[in-house]
Design a protein around this motif. Structure first.
Motif, short mmCIF file in Angstrom:
data_model
loop_
_atom_site.label_atom_id
_atom_site.label_comp_id
_atom_site.label_asym_id
_atom_site.label_seq_id
_atom_site.Cartn_x
_atom_site.Cartn_y
_atom_site.Cartn_z
N ARG A 89 -12.82 -1.43 -6.31
CA ARG A 89 -11.56 -2.00 -5.82
C ARG A 89 -11.84 -2.93 -4.64
O ARG A 89 -11.22 -4.00 -4.53
N ASN A 90 -12.76 -2.54 -3.75
CA ASN A 90 -13.09 -3.41 -2.62
C ASN A 90 -13.69 -4.73 -3.12
O ASN A 90 -13.35 -5.81 -2.62
N ARG B 276 -7.09 -2.48 3.83
CA ARG B 276 -8.55 -2.53 3.86
C ARG B 276 -9.00 -3.11 5.19
O ARG B 276 -8.42 -4.09 5.67
N SER C 165 -2.16 -1.40 -3.32
CA SER C 165 -3.21 -0.39 -3.10
C SER C 165 -2.59 0.99 -3.24
O SER C 165 -1.54 1.24 -2.64
N THR D 252 -3.52 5.02 -2.68
CA THR D 252 -4.46 6.03 -2.21
C THR D 252 -3.82 7.40 -2.44
O THR D 252 -2.61 7.51 -2.65
N ASP E 125 -7.54 3.28 -4.82
CA ASP E 125 -8.26 2.45 -3.85
C ASP E 125 -9.06 3.33 -2.89
O ASP E 125 -10.10 2.92 -2.39
N THR F 224 -13.79 3.12 -5.31
CA THR F 224 -13.47 2.44 -4.04
C THR F 224 -14.24 1.13 -3.93
O THR F 224 -13.67 0.09 -3.59
N HIS G 134 0.85 -1.19 0.00
CA HIS G 134 0.00 0.00 0.00
C HIS G 134 0.89 1.24 0.00
O HIS G 134 1.87 1.29 0.73
#
Ligand code: SAM
Ligand code: SF4
Length: 447
Positions: A375-376, A407, A300, A302, A330, A372, A260
């Motif tokens: 991606r989840n 997550r 991931s 962000t 993400d 989001t 991430h």
């Protein structure tokens, strides 16, 4: 001597949360125990944020409430620390006459002495000098008992001077903490049961450029990767212009480094990025994203975005949406541009109206909500290593933890598993979390 009560209210970023923990630890030695109830306090400290005007407004209104409390309890002392205190200094007393103390971002280490003088002399104090060294940088993290994960400050300050940002003015120049000291702290944290550390700084990937005994950020990551007991490493925040190929290579090579990265882009328009003084173009940003995904498939990503920077036109905003569609973040933290006194952007013309900013933020957040969730949902059916952080807030039979991609996952499990890493098969995806089923009872060795 009777112990006194300290109530600290923290606003803003993780750096402030860390600073508040340090303040509490320092004042413990001066006879103060922390309380969760402001009504019981002998000393209230507001650790403030000045990044956007909204944060500042919240603090002024909170001070109004404490003013009423002080009228009932005249011995109560009220102090403000952090970025807004650094910015306003003496002027804070005019806005908030109930204040006894204003102390800045470089004065935390002197808090016992400052509070001692306030108690003895009873006179209001202002302590906002910025020093050559940030002495509080060396005060170790103070994680709460039973915590599995904690932040470790590795550097402070910022030399980037993005046109919208007050941080370089209020936190001062960049300074890195010596590597040996950081490693020593992480080793102690691991002995106390910490399994995950997040390395914290305004721009962590320029770690080591200024400060004694410092090496490159990748050296630091590699060394922490070797500390026994540390299963997970994260870091925040990194600046795209300083994201080196060596650092990108660490994903996949340093086993505990989680998949991430928080990589704030701010805008997808080259014209706006240039005006913001960010030092990269949209294409350069996309190249870094591609390199990260090549080195670490499934990572991931962000980011942060500001809408309504001065001069931002519809076409610039469209370019931001186009970049978002290409990257498919993400998660995204998005903000309306907020003018800050003393920054380069405050002197720029062609301000964007409040209505346009609001509407652009709404459009952007709607798009991100789609990304989001998408991606989840891509996690459904996968088995993820989850570090269990605590009981679930909503369901008493459930525990909550995070995947390496950051997550949140809730699933049925015993409280005795808190602090362990287990494998969980993901069955459902929601806008802010996942749900799953634990595959095998007991701890999983994840690397
Ligand atoms: N050093 C980090 C970086 O470069 O991304 C974080 C700085 S700041 C605490 C976090 C985010 O706040 C920034 O990434 C930016 O998106 C936002 N921000 C900073 N100044 C702002 C301003 N004047 N108005 C709106 N958002 C702002
Ligand atoms: Fe502010 Fe830019 Fe420094 Fe981040 S890198 S703290 S946004 S000046």
């Amino acid at each position: 001597m009777e112990r006194k009560k300290l109530y600290i209210q923290t606003f803003g970023c993780q750096m402030n949360v860390q600073d508040s923990e340090k303040m509490a630890a320092l004042l413990e030695g001066s006879g103060y125990d922390t309380t969760d109830d402001a009504d019981l306090a002998d000393l209230i400290i507001l650790n403030t944020c000045s990044i956007r005007e909204k944060a500042a407004q919240k603090i002024y209104s909170q001070l109004g409430r404490y003013h009423a409390l002080k009228e009932q309890k005249p011995h109560l002392r009220i102090g403000v620390g952090g970025c807004l205190a650094q910015q306003w200094g003496e002027r804070f007393f005019r806005r908030a006459p109930e204040l006894d103390l204003v102390f800045g971002t470089h004065q935390i280490h002197r808090l016992p002495e400052i509070v001692g003088a306030l108690e003895k002399e009873g006179e209001r104090r202002v302590e906002t000098d910025l020093c050559d060294r940030v002495h509080s940088l060396t005060i170790p993290a103070q994680p709460t008992a039973g915590a599995v994960s904690t932040f470790v400050t590795i550097m402070q300050g910022c030399d980037n001077f993005c046109a919208y940002c007050v941080v370089p003015y209020l936190r001062g120049r960049e300074e890195s903490r010596p590597m040996t000291e950081i490693i020593g702290e992480v080793e102690k944290l691991a002995e106390r049961g910490i399994r995950e550390v997040t390395l914290l700084g305004q721009n962590v990937n320029s770690y080591g450029q200024k400060g004694s005994d410092c090496r490159d950020f990748t050296d630091l990551l590699t060394a922490i990767g070797g500390v026994s007991g540390i299963e997970r490493i994260r870091f925040t925040t990194s600046h795209p212009k300083d994201l080196s190929p060596r650092l990108i290579d660490c994903f996949g090579k340093v086993a505990p480094l989680c998949e991430h990265i928080h990589l704030p882009v701010q805008s997808g328009s080259d014209r706006i990025l240039n005006a913001m003084n960010r030092g990269y173009t949209a294409e350069m940003y996309l190249e870094k994203v591609a390199a990260l995904r090549h080195a670490c498939p499934g990572i991931s990503i962000t980011s942060d975005v500001i809408v309504g920077f001065p001069g931002e036109e519809d076409a610039d905003f469209e370019a931001t949406l186009a970049l978002m569609r290409e990257v498919r973040f993400d998660n995204l933290f998005s903000f309306q541009y907020s003018e800050r006194e003393g920054t380069a952007a405050a002197a720029m013309n062609r301000k964007v109206s409040a209505g346009v900013k609001r509407e652009r933020l709404r459009i952007l957040q709607d798009l991100q909500a789609v990304h989001t969730l998408e991606r989840n949902r891509s996690s459904i059916g996968r088995t993820e290593a989850v570090l269990i952080e605590g009981p679930s807030k909503k369901e008493s039979r459930e525990v909550t933890g995070r995947t390496r991609g950051n997550r949140i996952v809730n699933f049925e499990g015993e409280k005795g598993l808190i602090g362990k890493t287990v494998f969980v098969r993901i069955t459902e995806a929601f806008p802010h979390s996942l749900r799953g089923e634990m595959e095998a009872k007991g701890a999983a060795d994840v690397h």
